[in-house]
Design a protein around this motif. Structure first.
Motif, PDB file in Angstrom:
ATOM      1  N   PRO A   9       0.907  -1.326   0.066  1.00 47.07           N
ATOM      2  CA  PRO A   9       0.016   0.107   0.120  1.00 47.07           C
ATOM      3  C   PRO A   9       0.779   1.379   0.241  1.00 47.07           C
ATOM      4  CG  PRO A   9      -0.795  -1.560   1.587  1.00 47.07           C
ATOM      5  CD  PRO A   9       0.340  -2.103   1.182  1.00 47.07           C
ATOM      6  N   SER A  10       1.738   1.206   0.706  1.00 47.14           N
ATOM      7  CA  SER A  10       2.930   2.670   0.727  1.00 47.14           C
ATOM      8  C   SER A  10       3.402   2.737  -0.622  1.00 47.14           C
ATOM      9  CB  SER A  10       3.788   2.484   1.839  1.00 47.14           C
ATOM     10  OG  SER A  10       4.701   1.422   1.478  1.00 47.14           O
ATOM     11  N   ARG A  11       3.732   1.635  -1.425  1.00 42.45           N
ATOM     12  CA  ARG A  11       4.101   1.789  -2.573  1.00 42.45           C
ATOM     13  C   ARG A  11       3.358   2.260  -3.559  1.00 42.45           C
ATOM     14  NH1 ARG A  11       7.080  -2.980  -6.186  1.00 42.45           N
ATOM     15  NH2 ARG A  11       7.689  -1.728  -8.092  1.00 42.45           N
ATOM     16  N   ARG A  12       2.238   1.754  -3.476  1.00 40.14           N
ATOM     17  CA  ARG A  12       1.038   2.196  -4.361  1.00 40.14           C
ATOM     18  C   ARG A  12       0.783   3.738  -4.070  1.00 40.14           C
ATOM     19  NH1 ARG A  12      -4.942  -0.166  -4.689  1.00 40.14           N
ATOM     20  NH2 ARG A  12      -5.658   1.158  -6.325  1.00 40.14           N
ATOM     21  N   ILE A  13       0.648   4.214  -2.727  1.00 41.00           N
ATOM     22  CA  ILE A  13       0.462   5.606  -2.667  1.00 41.00           C
ATOM     23  C   ILE A  13       1.742   6.365  -3.241  1.00 41.00           C
ATOM     24  CG2 ILE A  13       0.328   7.334  -0.717  1.00 41.00           C
ATOM     25  CD1 ILE A  13      -1.069   5.312   0.866  1.00 41.00           C
ATOM     26  N   ASP A  14       3.039   5.969  -3.037  1.00 43.77           N
ATOM     27  CA  ASP A  14       4.199   6.604  -3.629  1.00 43.77           C
ATOM     28  C   ASP A  14       4.092   6.983  -5.237  1.00 43.77           C
ATOM     29  OD1 ASP A  14       5.247   7.128  -1.264  1.00 43.77           O
ATOM     30  OD2 ASP A  14       6.743   5.577  -1.326  1.00 43.77           O
ATOM     31  N   GLU A  15       3.555   5.593  -5.734  1.00 42.02           N
ATOM     32  CA  GLU A  15       3.624   5.755  -7.364  1.00 42.02           C
ATOM     33  C   GLU A  15       2.372   6.538  -7.654  1.00 42.02           C
ATOM     34  OE1 GLU A  15       3.027   1.452  -8.547  1.00 42.02           O
ATOM     35  OE2 GLU A  15       5.126   1.360  -8.212  1.00 42.02           O
ATOM     36  N   GLU A  16       1.344   6.598  -7.045  1.00 45.52           N
ATOM     37  CA  GLU A  16       0.077   7.528  -7.284  1.00 45.52           C
ATOM     38  C   GLU A  16       0.441   8.940  -7.184  1.00 45.52           C
ATOM     39  OE1 GLU A  16      -3.479   6.405  -5.434  1.00 45.52           O
ATOM     40  OE2 GLU A  16      -3.498   4.377  -6.480  1.00 45.52           O
ATOM     41  N   LEU A  17       1.168   9.327  -6.041  1.00 45.22           N
ATOM     42  CA  LEU A  17       1.617  10.739  -5.701  1.00 45.22           C
ATOM     43  C   LEU A  17       2.792  11.233  -6.698  1.00 45.22           C
ATOM     44  CD1 LEU A  17       1.672  12.884  -3.712  1.00 45.22           C
ATOM     45  CD2 LEU A  17       3.334  12.006  -2.607  1.00 45.22           C
ATOM     46  N   TRP A  18       3.640  10.102  -7.197  1.00 45.19           N
ATOM     47  CA  TRP A  18       4.705  10.492  -8.356  1.00 45.19           C
ATOM     48  C   TRP A  18       3.682  10.765  -9.579  1.00 45.19           C
ATOM     49  CZ3 TRP A  18       9.301  12.040  -8.832  1.00 45.19           C
ATOM     50  CH2 TRP A  18       9.953  12.143 -10.120  1.00 45.19           C
ATOM     51  N   ALA A  19       2.850  10.046  -9.861  1.00 45.78           N
ATOM     52  CA  ALA A  19       1.956  10.260 -11.370  1.00 45.78           C
ATOM     53  C   ALA A  19       1.335  11.544 -11.133  1.00 45.78           C
ATOM     54  CB  ALA A  19       1.121   9.125 -11.389  1.00 45.78           C
ATOM     55  N   TYR A  20       0.558  11.866 -10.037  1.00 48.70           N
ATOM     56  CA  TYR A  20       0.070  12.982  -9.869  1.00 48.70           C
ATOM     57  C   TYR A  20       0.919  14.231  -9.861  1.00 48.70           C
ATOM     58  CZ  TYR A  20      -2.863  16.964  -8.125  1.00 48.70           C
ATOM     59  OH  TYR A  20      -3.597  18.029  -8.100  1.00 48.70           O
TER      60      TYR A  20
END
Length: 145
Positions: A9-20
């Motif tokens: 979950p923390s990696r997923r949040i990081d990836e979504e934050l990076w994309a945004y």
């Protein structure tokens, strides 16, 4: 291949934050590139006030062989005799580059060691405002500071 449910979950949040964040940065860059050029606003020109560096008057008043004001006034102003004051000036001049006679960037002769020491001692003794020294000593506020 891993499914979305298998990602931390923390990696997923990081990836979504990076994309945004990347998308937002790209949008701002594109917006800036398509704006019309704004005319440059000229900065106001500030001229420095030059304080005349009259060190001779101070020297003649207190430190000449026959001072114009006299020894008693030197004692009242500084609570020391002239030889002690001149020894302090010599010691400061020998130890600190600031207290030496130098030329400024425009080639004009700077303030004398006696002017600088007088300003420092009077400021320490009386604790007054910095700009009270510029009238008699002919030293600018930044130099006194």
């Amino acid at each position: 291949m891993a499914h979305d449910g298998d990602i931390d979950p923390s990696r997923r949040i990081d990836e979504e934050l990076w994309a945004y964040t990347s998308a937002e940065i790209n949008r701002l860059v594109q917006e800036h590139l398509h704006q019309p050029e704004q005319p440059a606003v000229p900065h106001p020109i500030h001229h420095r006030v030059v304080v005349p560096r009259d060190h001779q008057r101070l020297f003649d008043d207190y430190f000449a062989e026959e001072p114009w004001i006299g020894e008693s006034f030197l004692w009242r102003r500084f609570r020391m005799q002239r030889p002690l004051f001149l020894r302090i000036v010599s010691a400061l001049e020998a130890r600190y580059k600031y207290f030496r006679f130098r030329e400024d960037a425009s080639g004009r002769l700077g303030h004398s060691p006696i002017q600088k020491c007088t300003a420092a001692i009077r400021q320490l003794a009386y604790g007054g405002a910095i700009d009270m020294l510029d009238e008699y000593l002919h030293i600018g506020e930044t130099t006194v500071r």
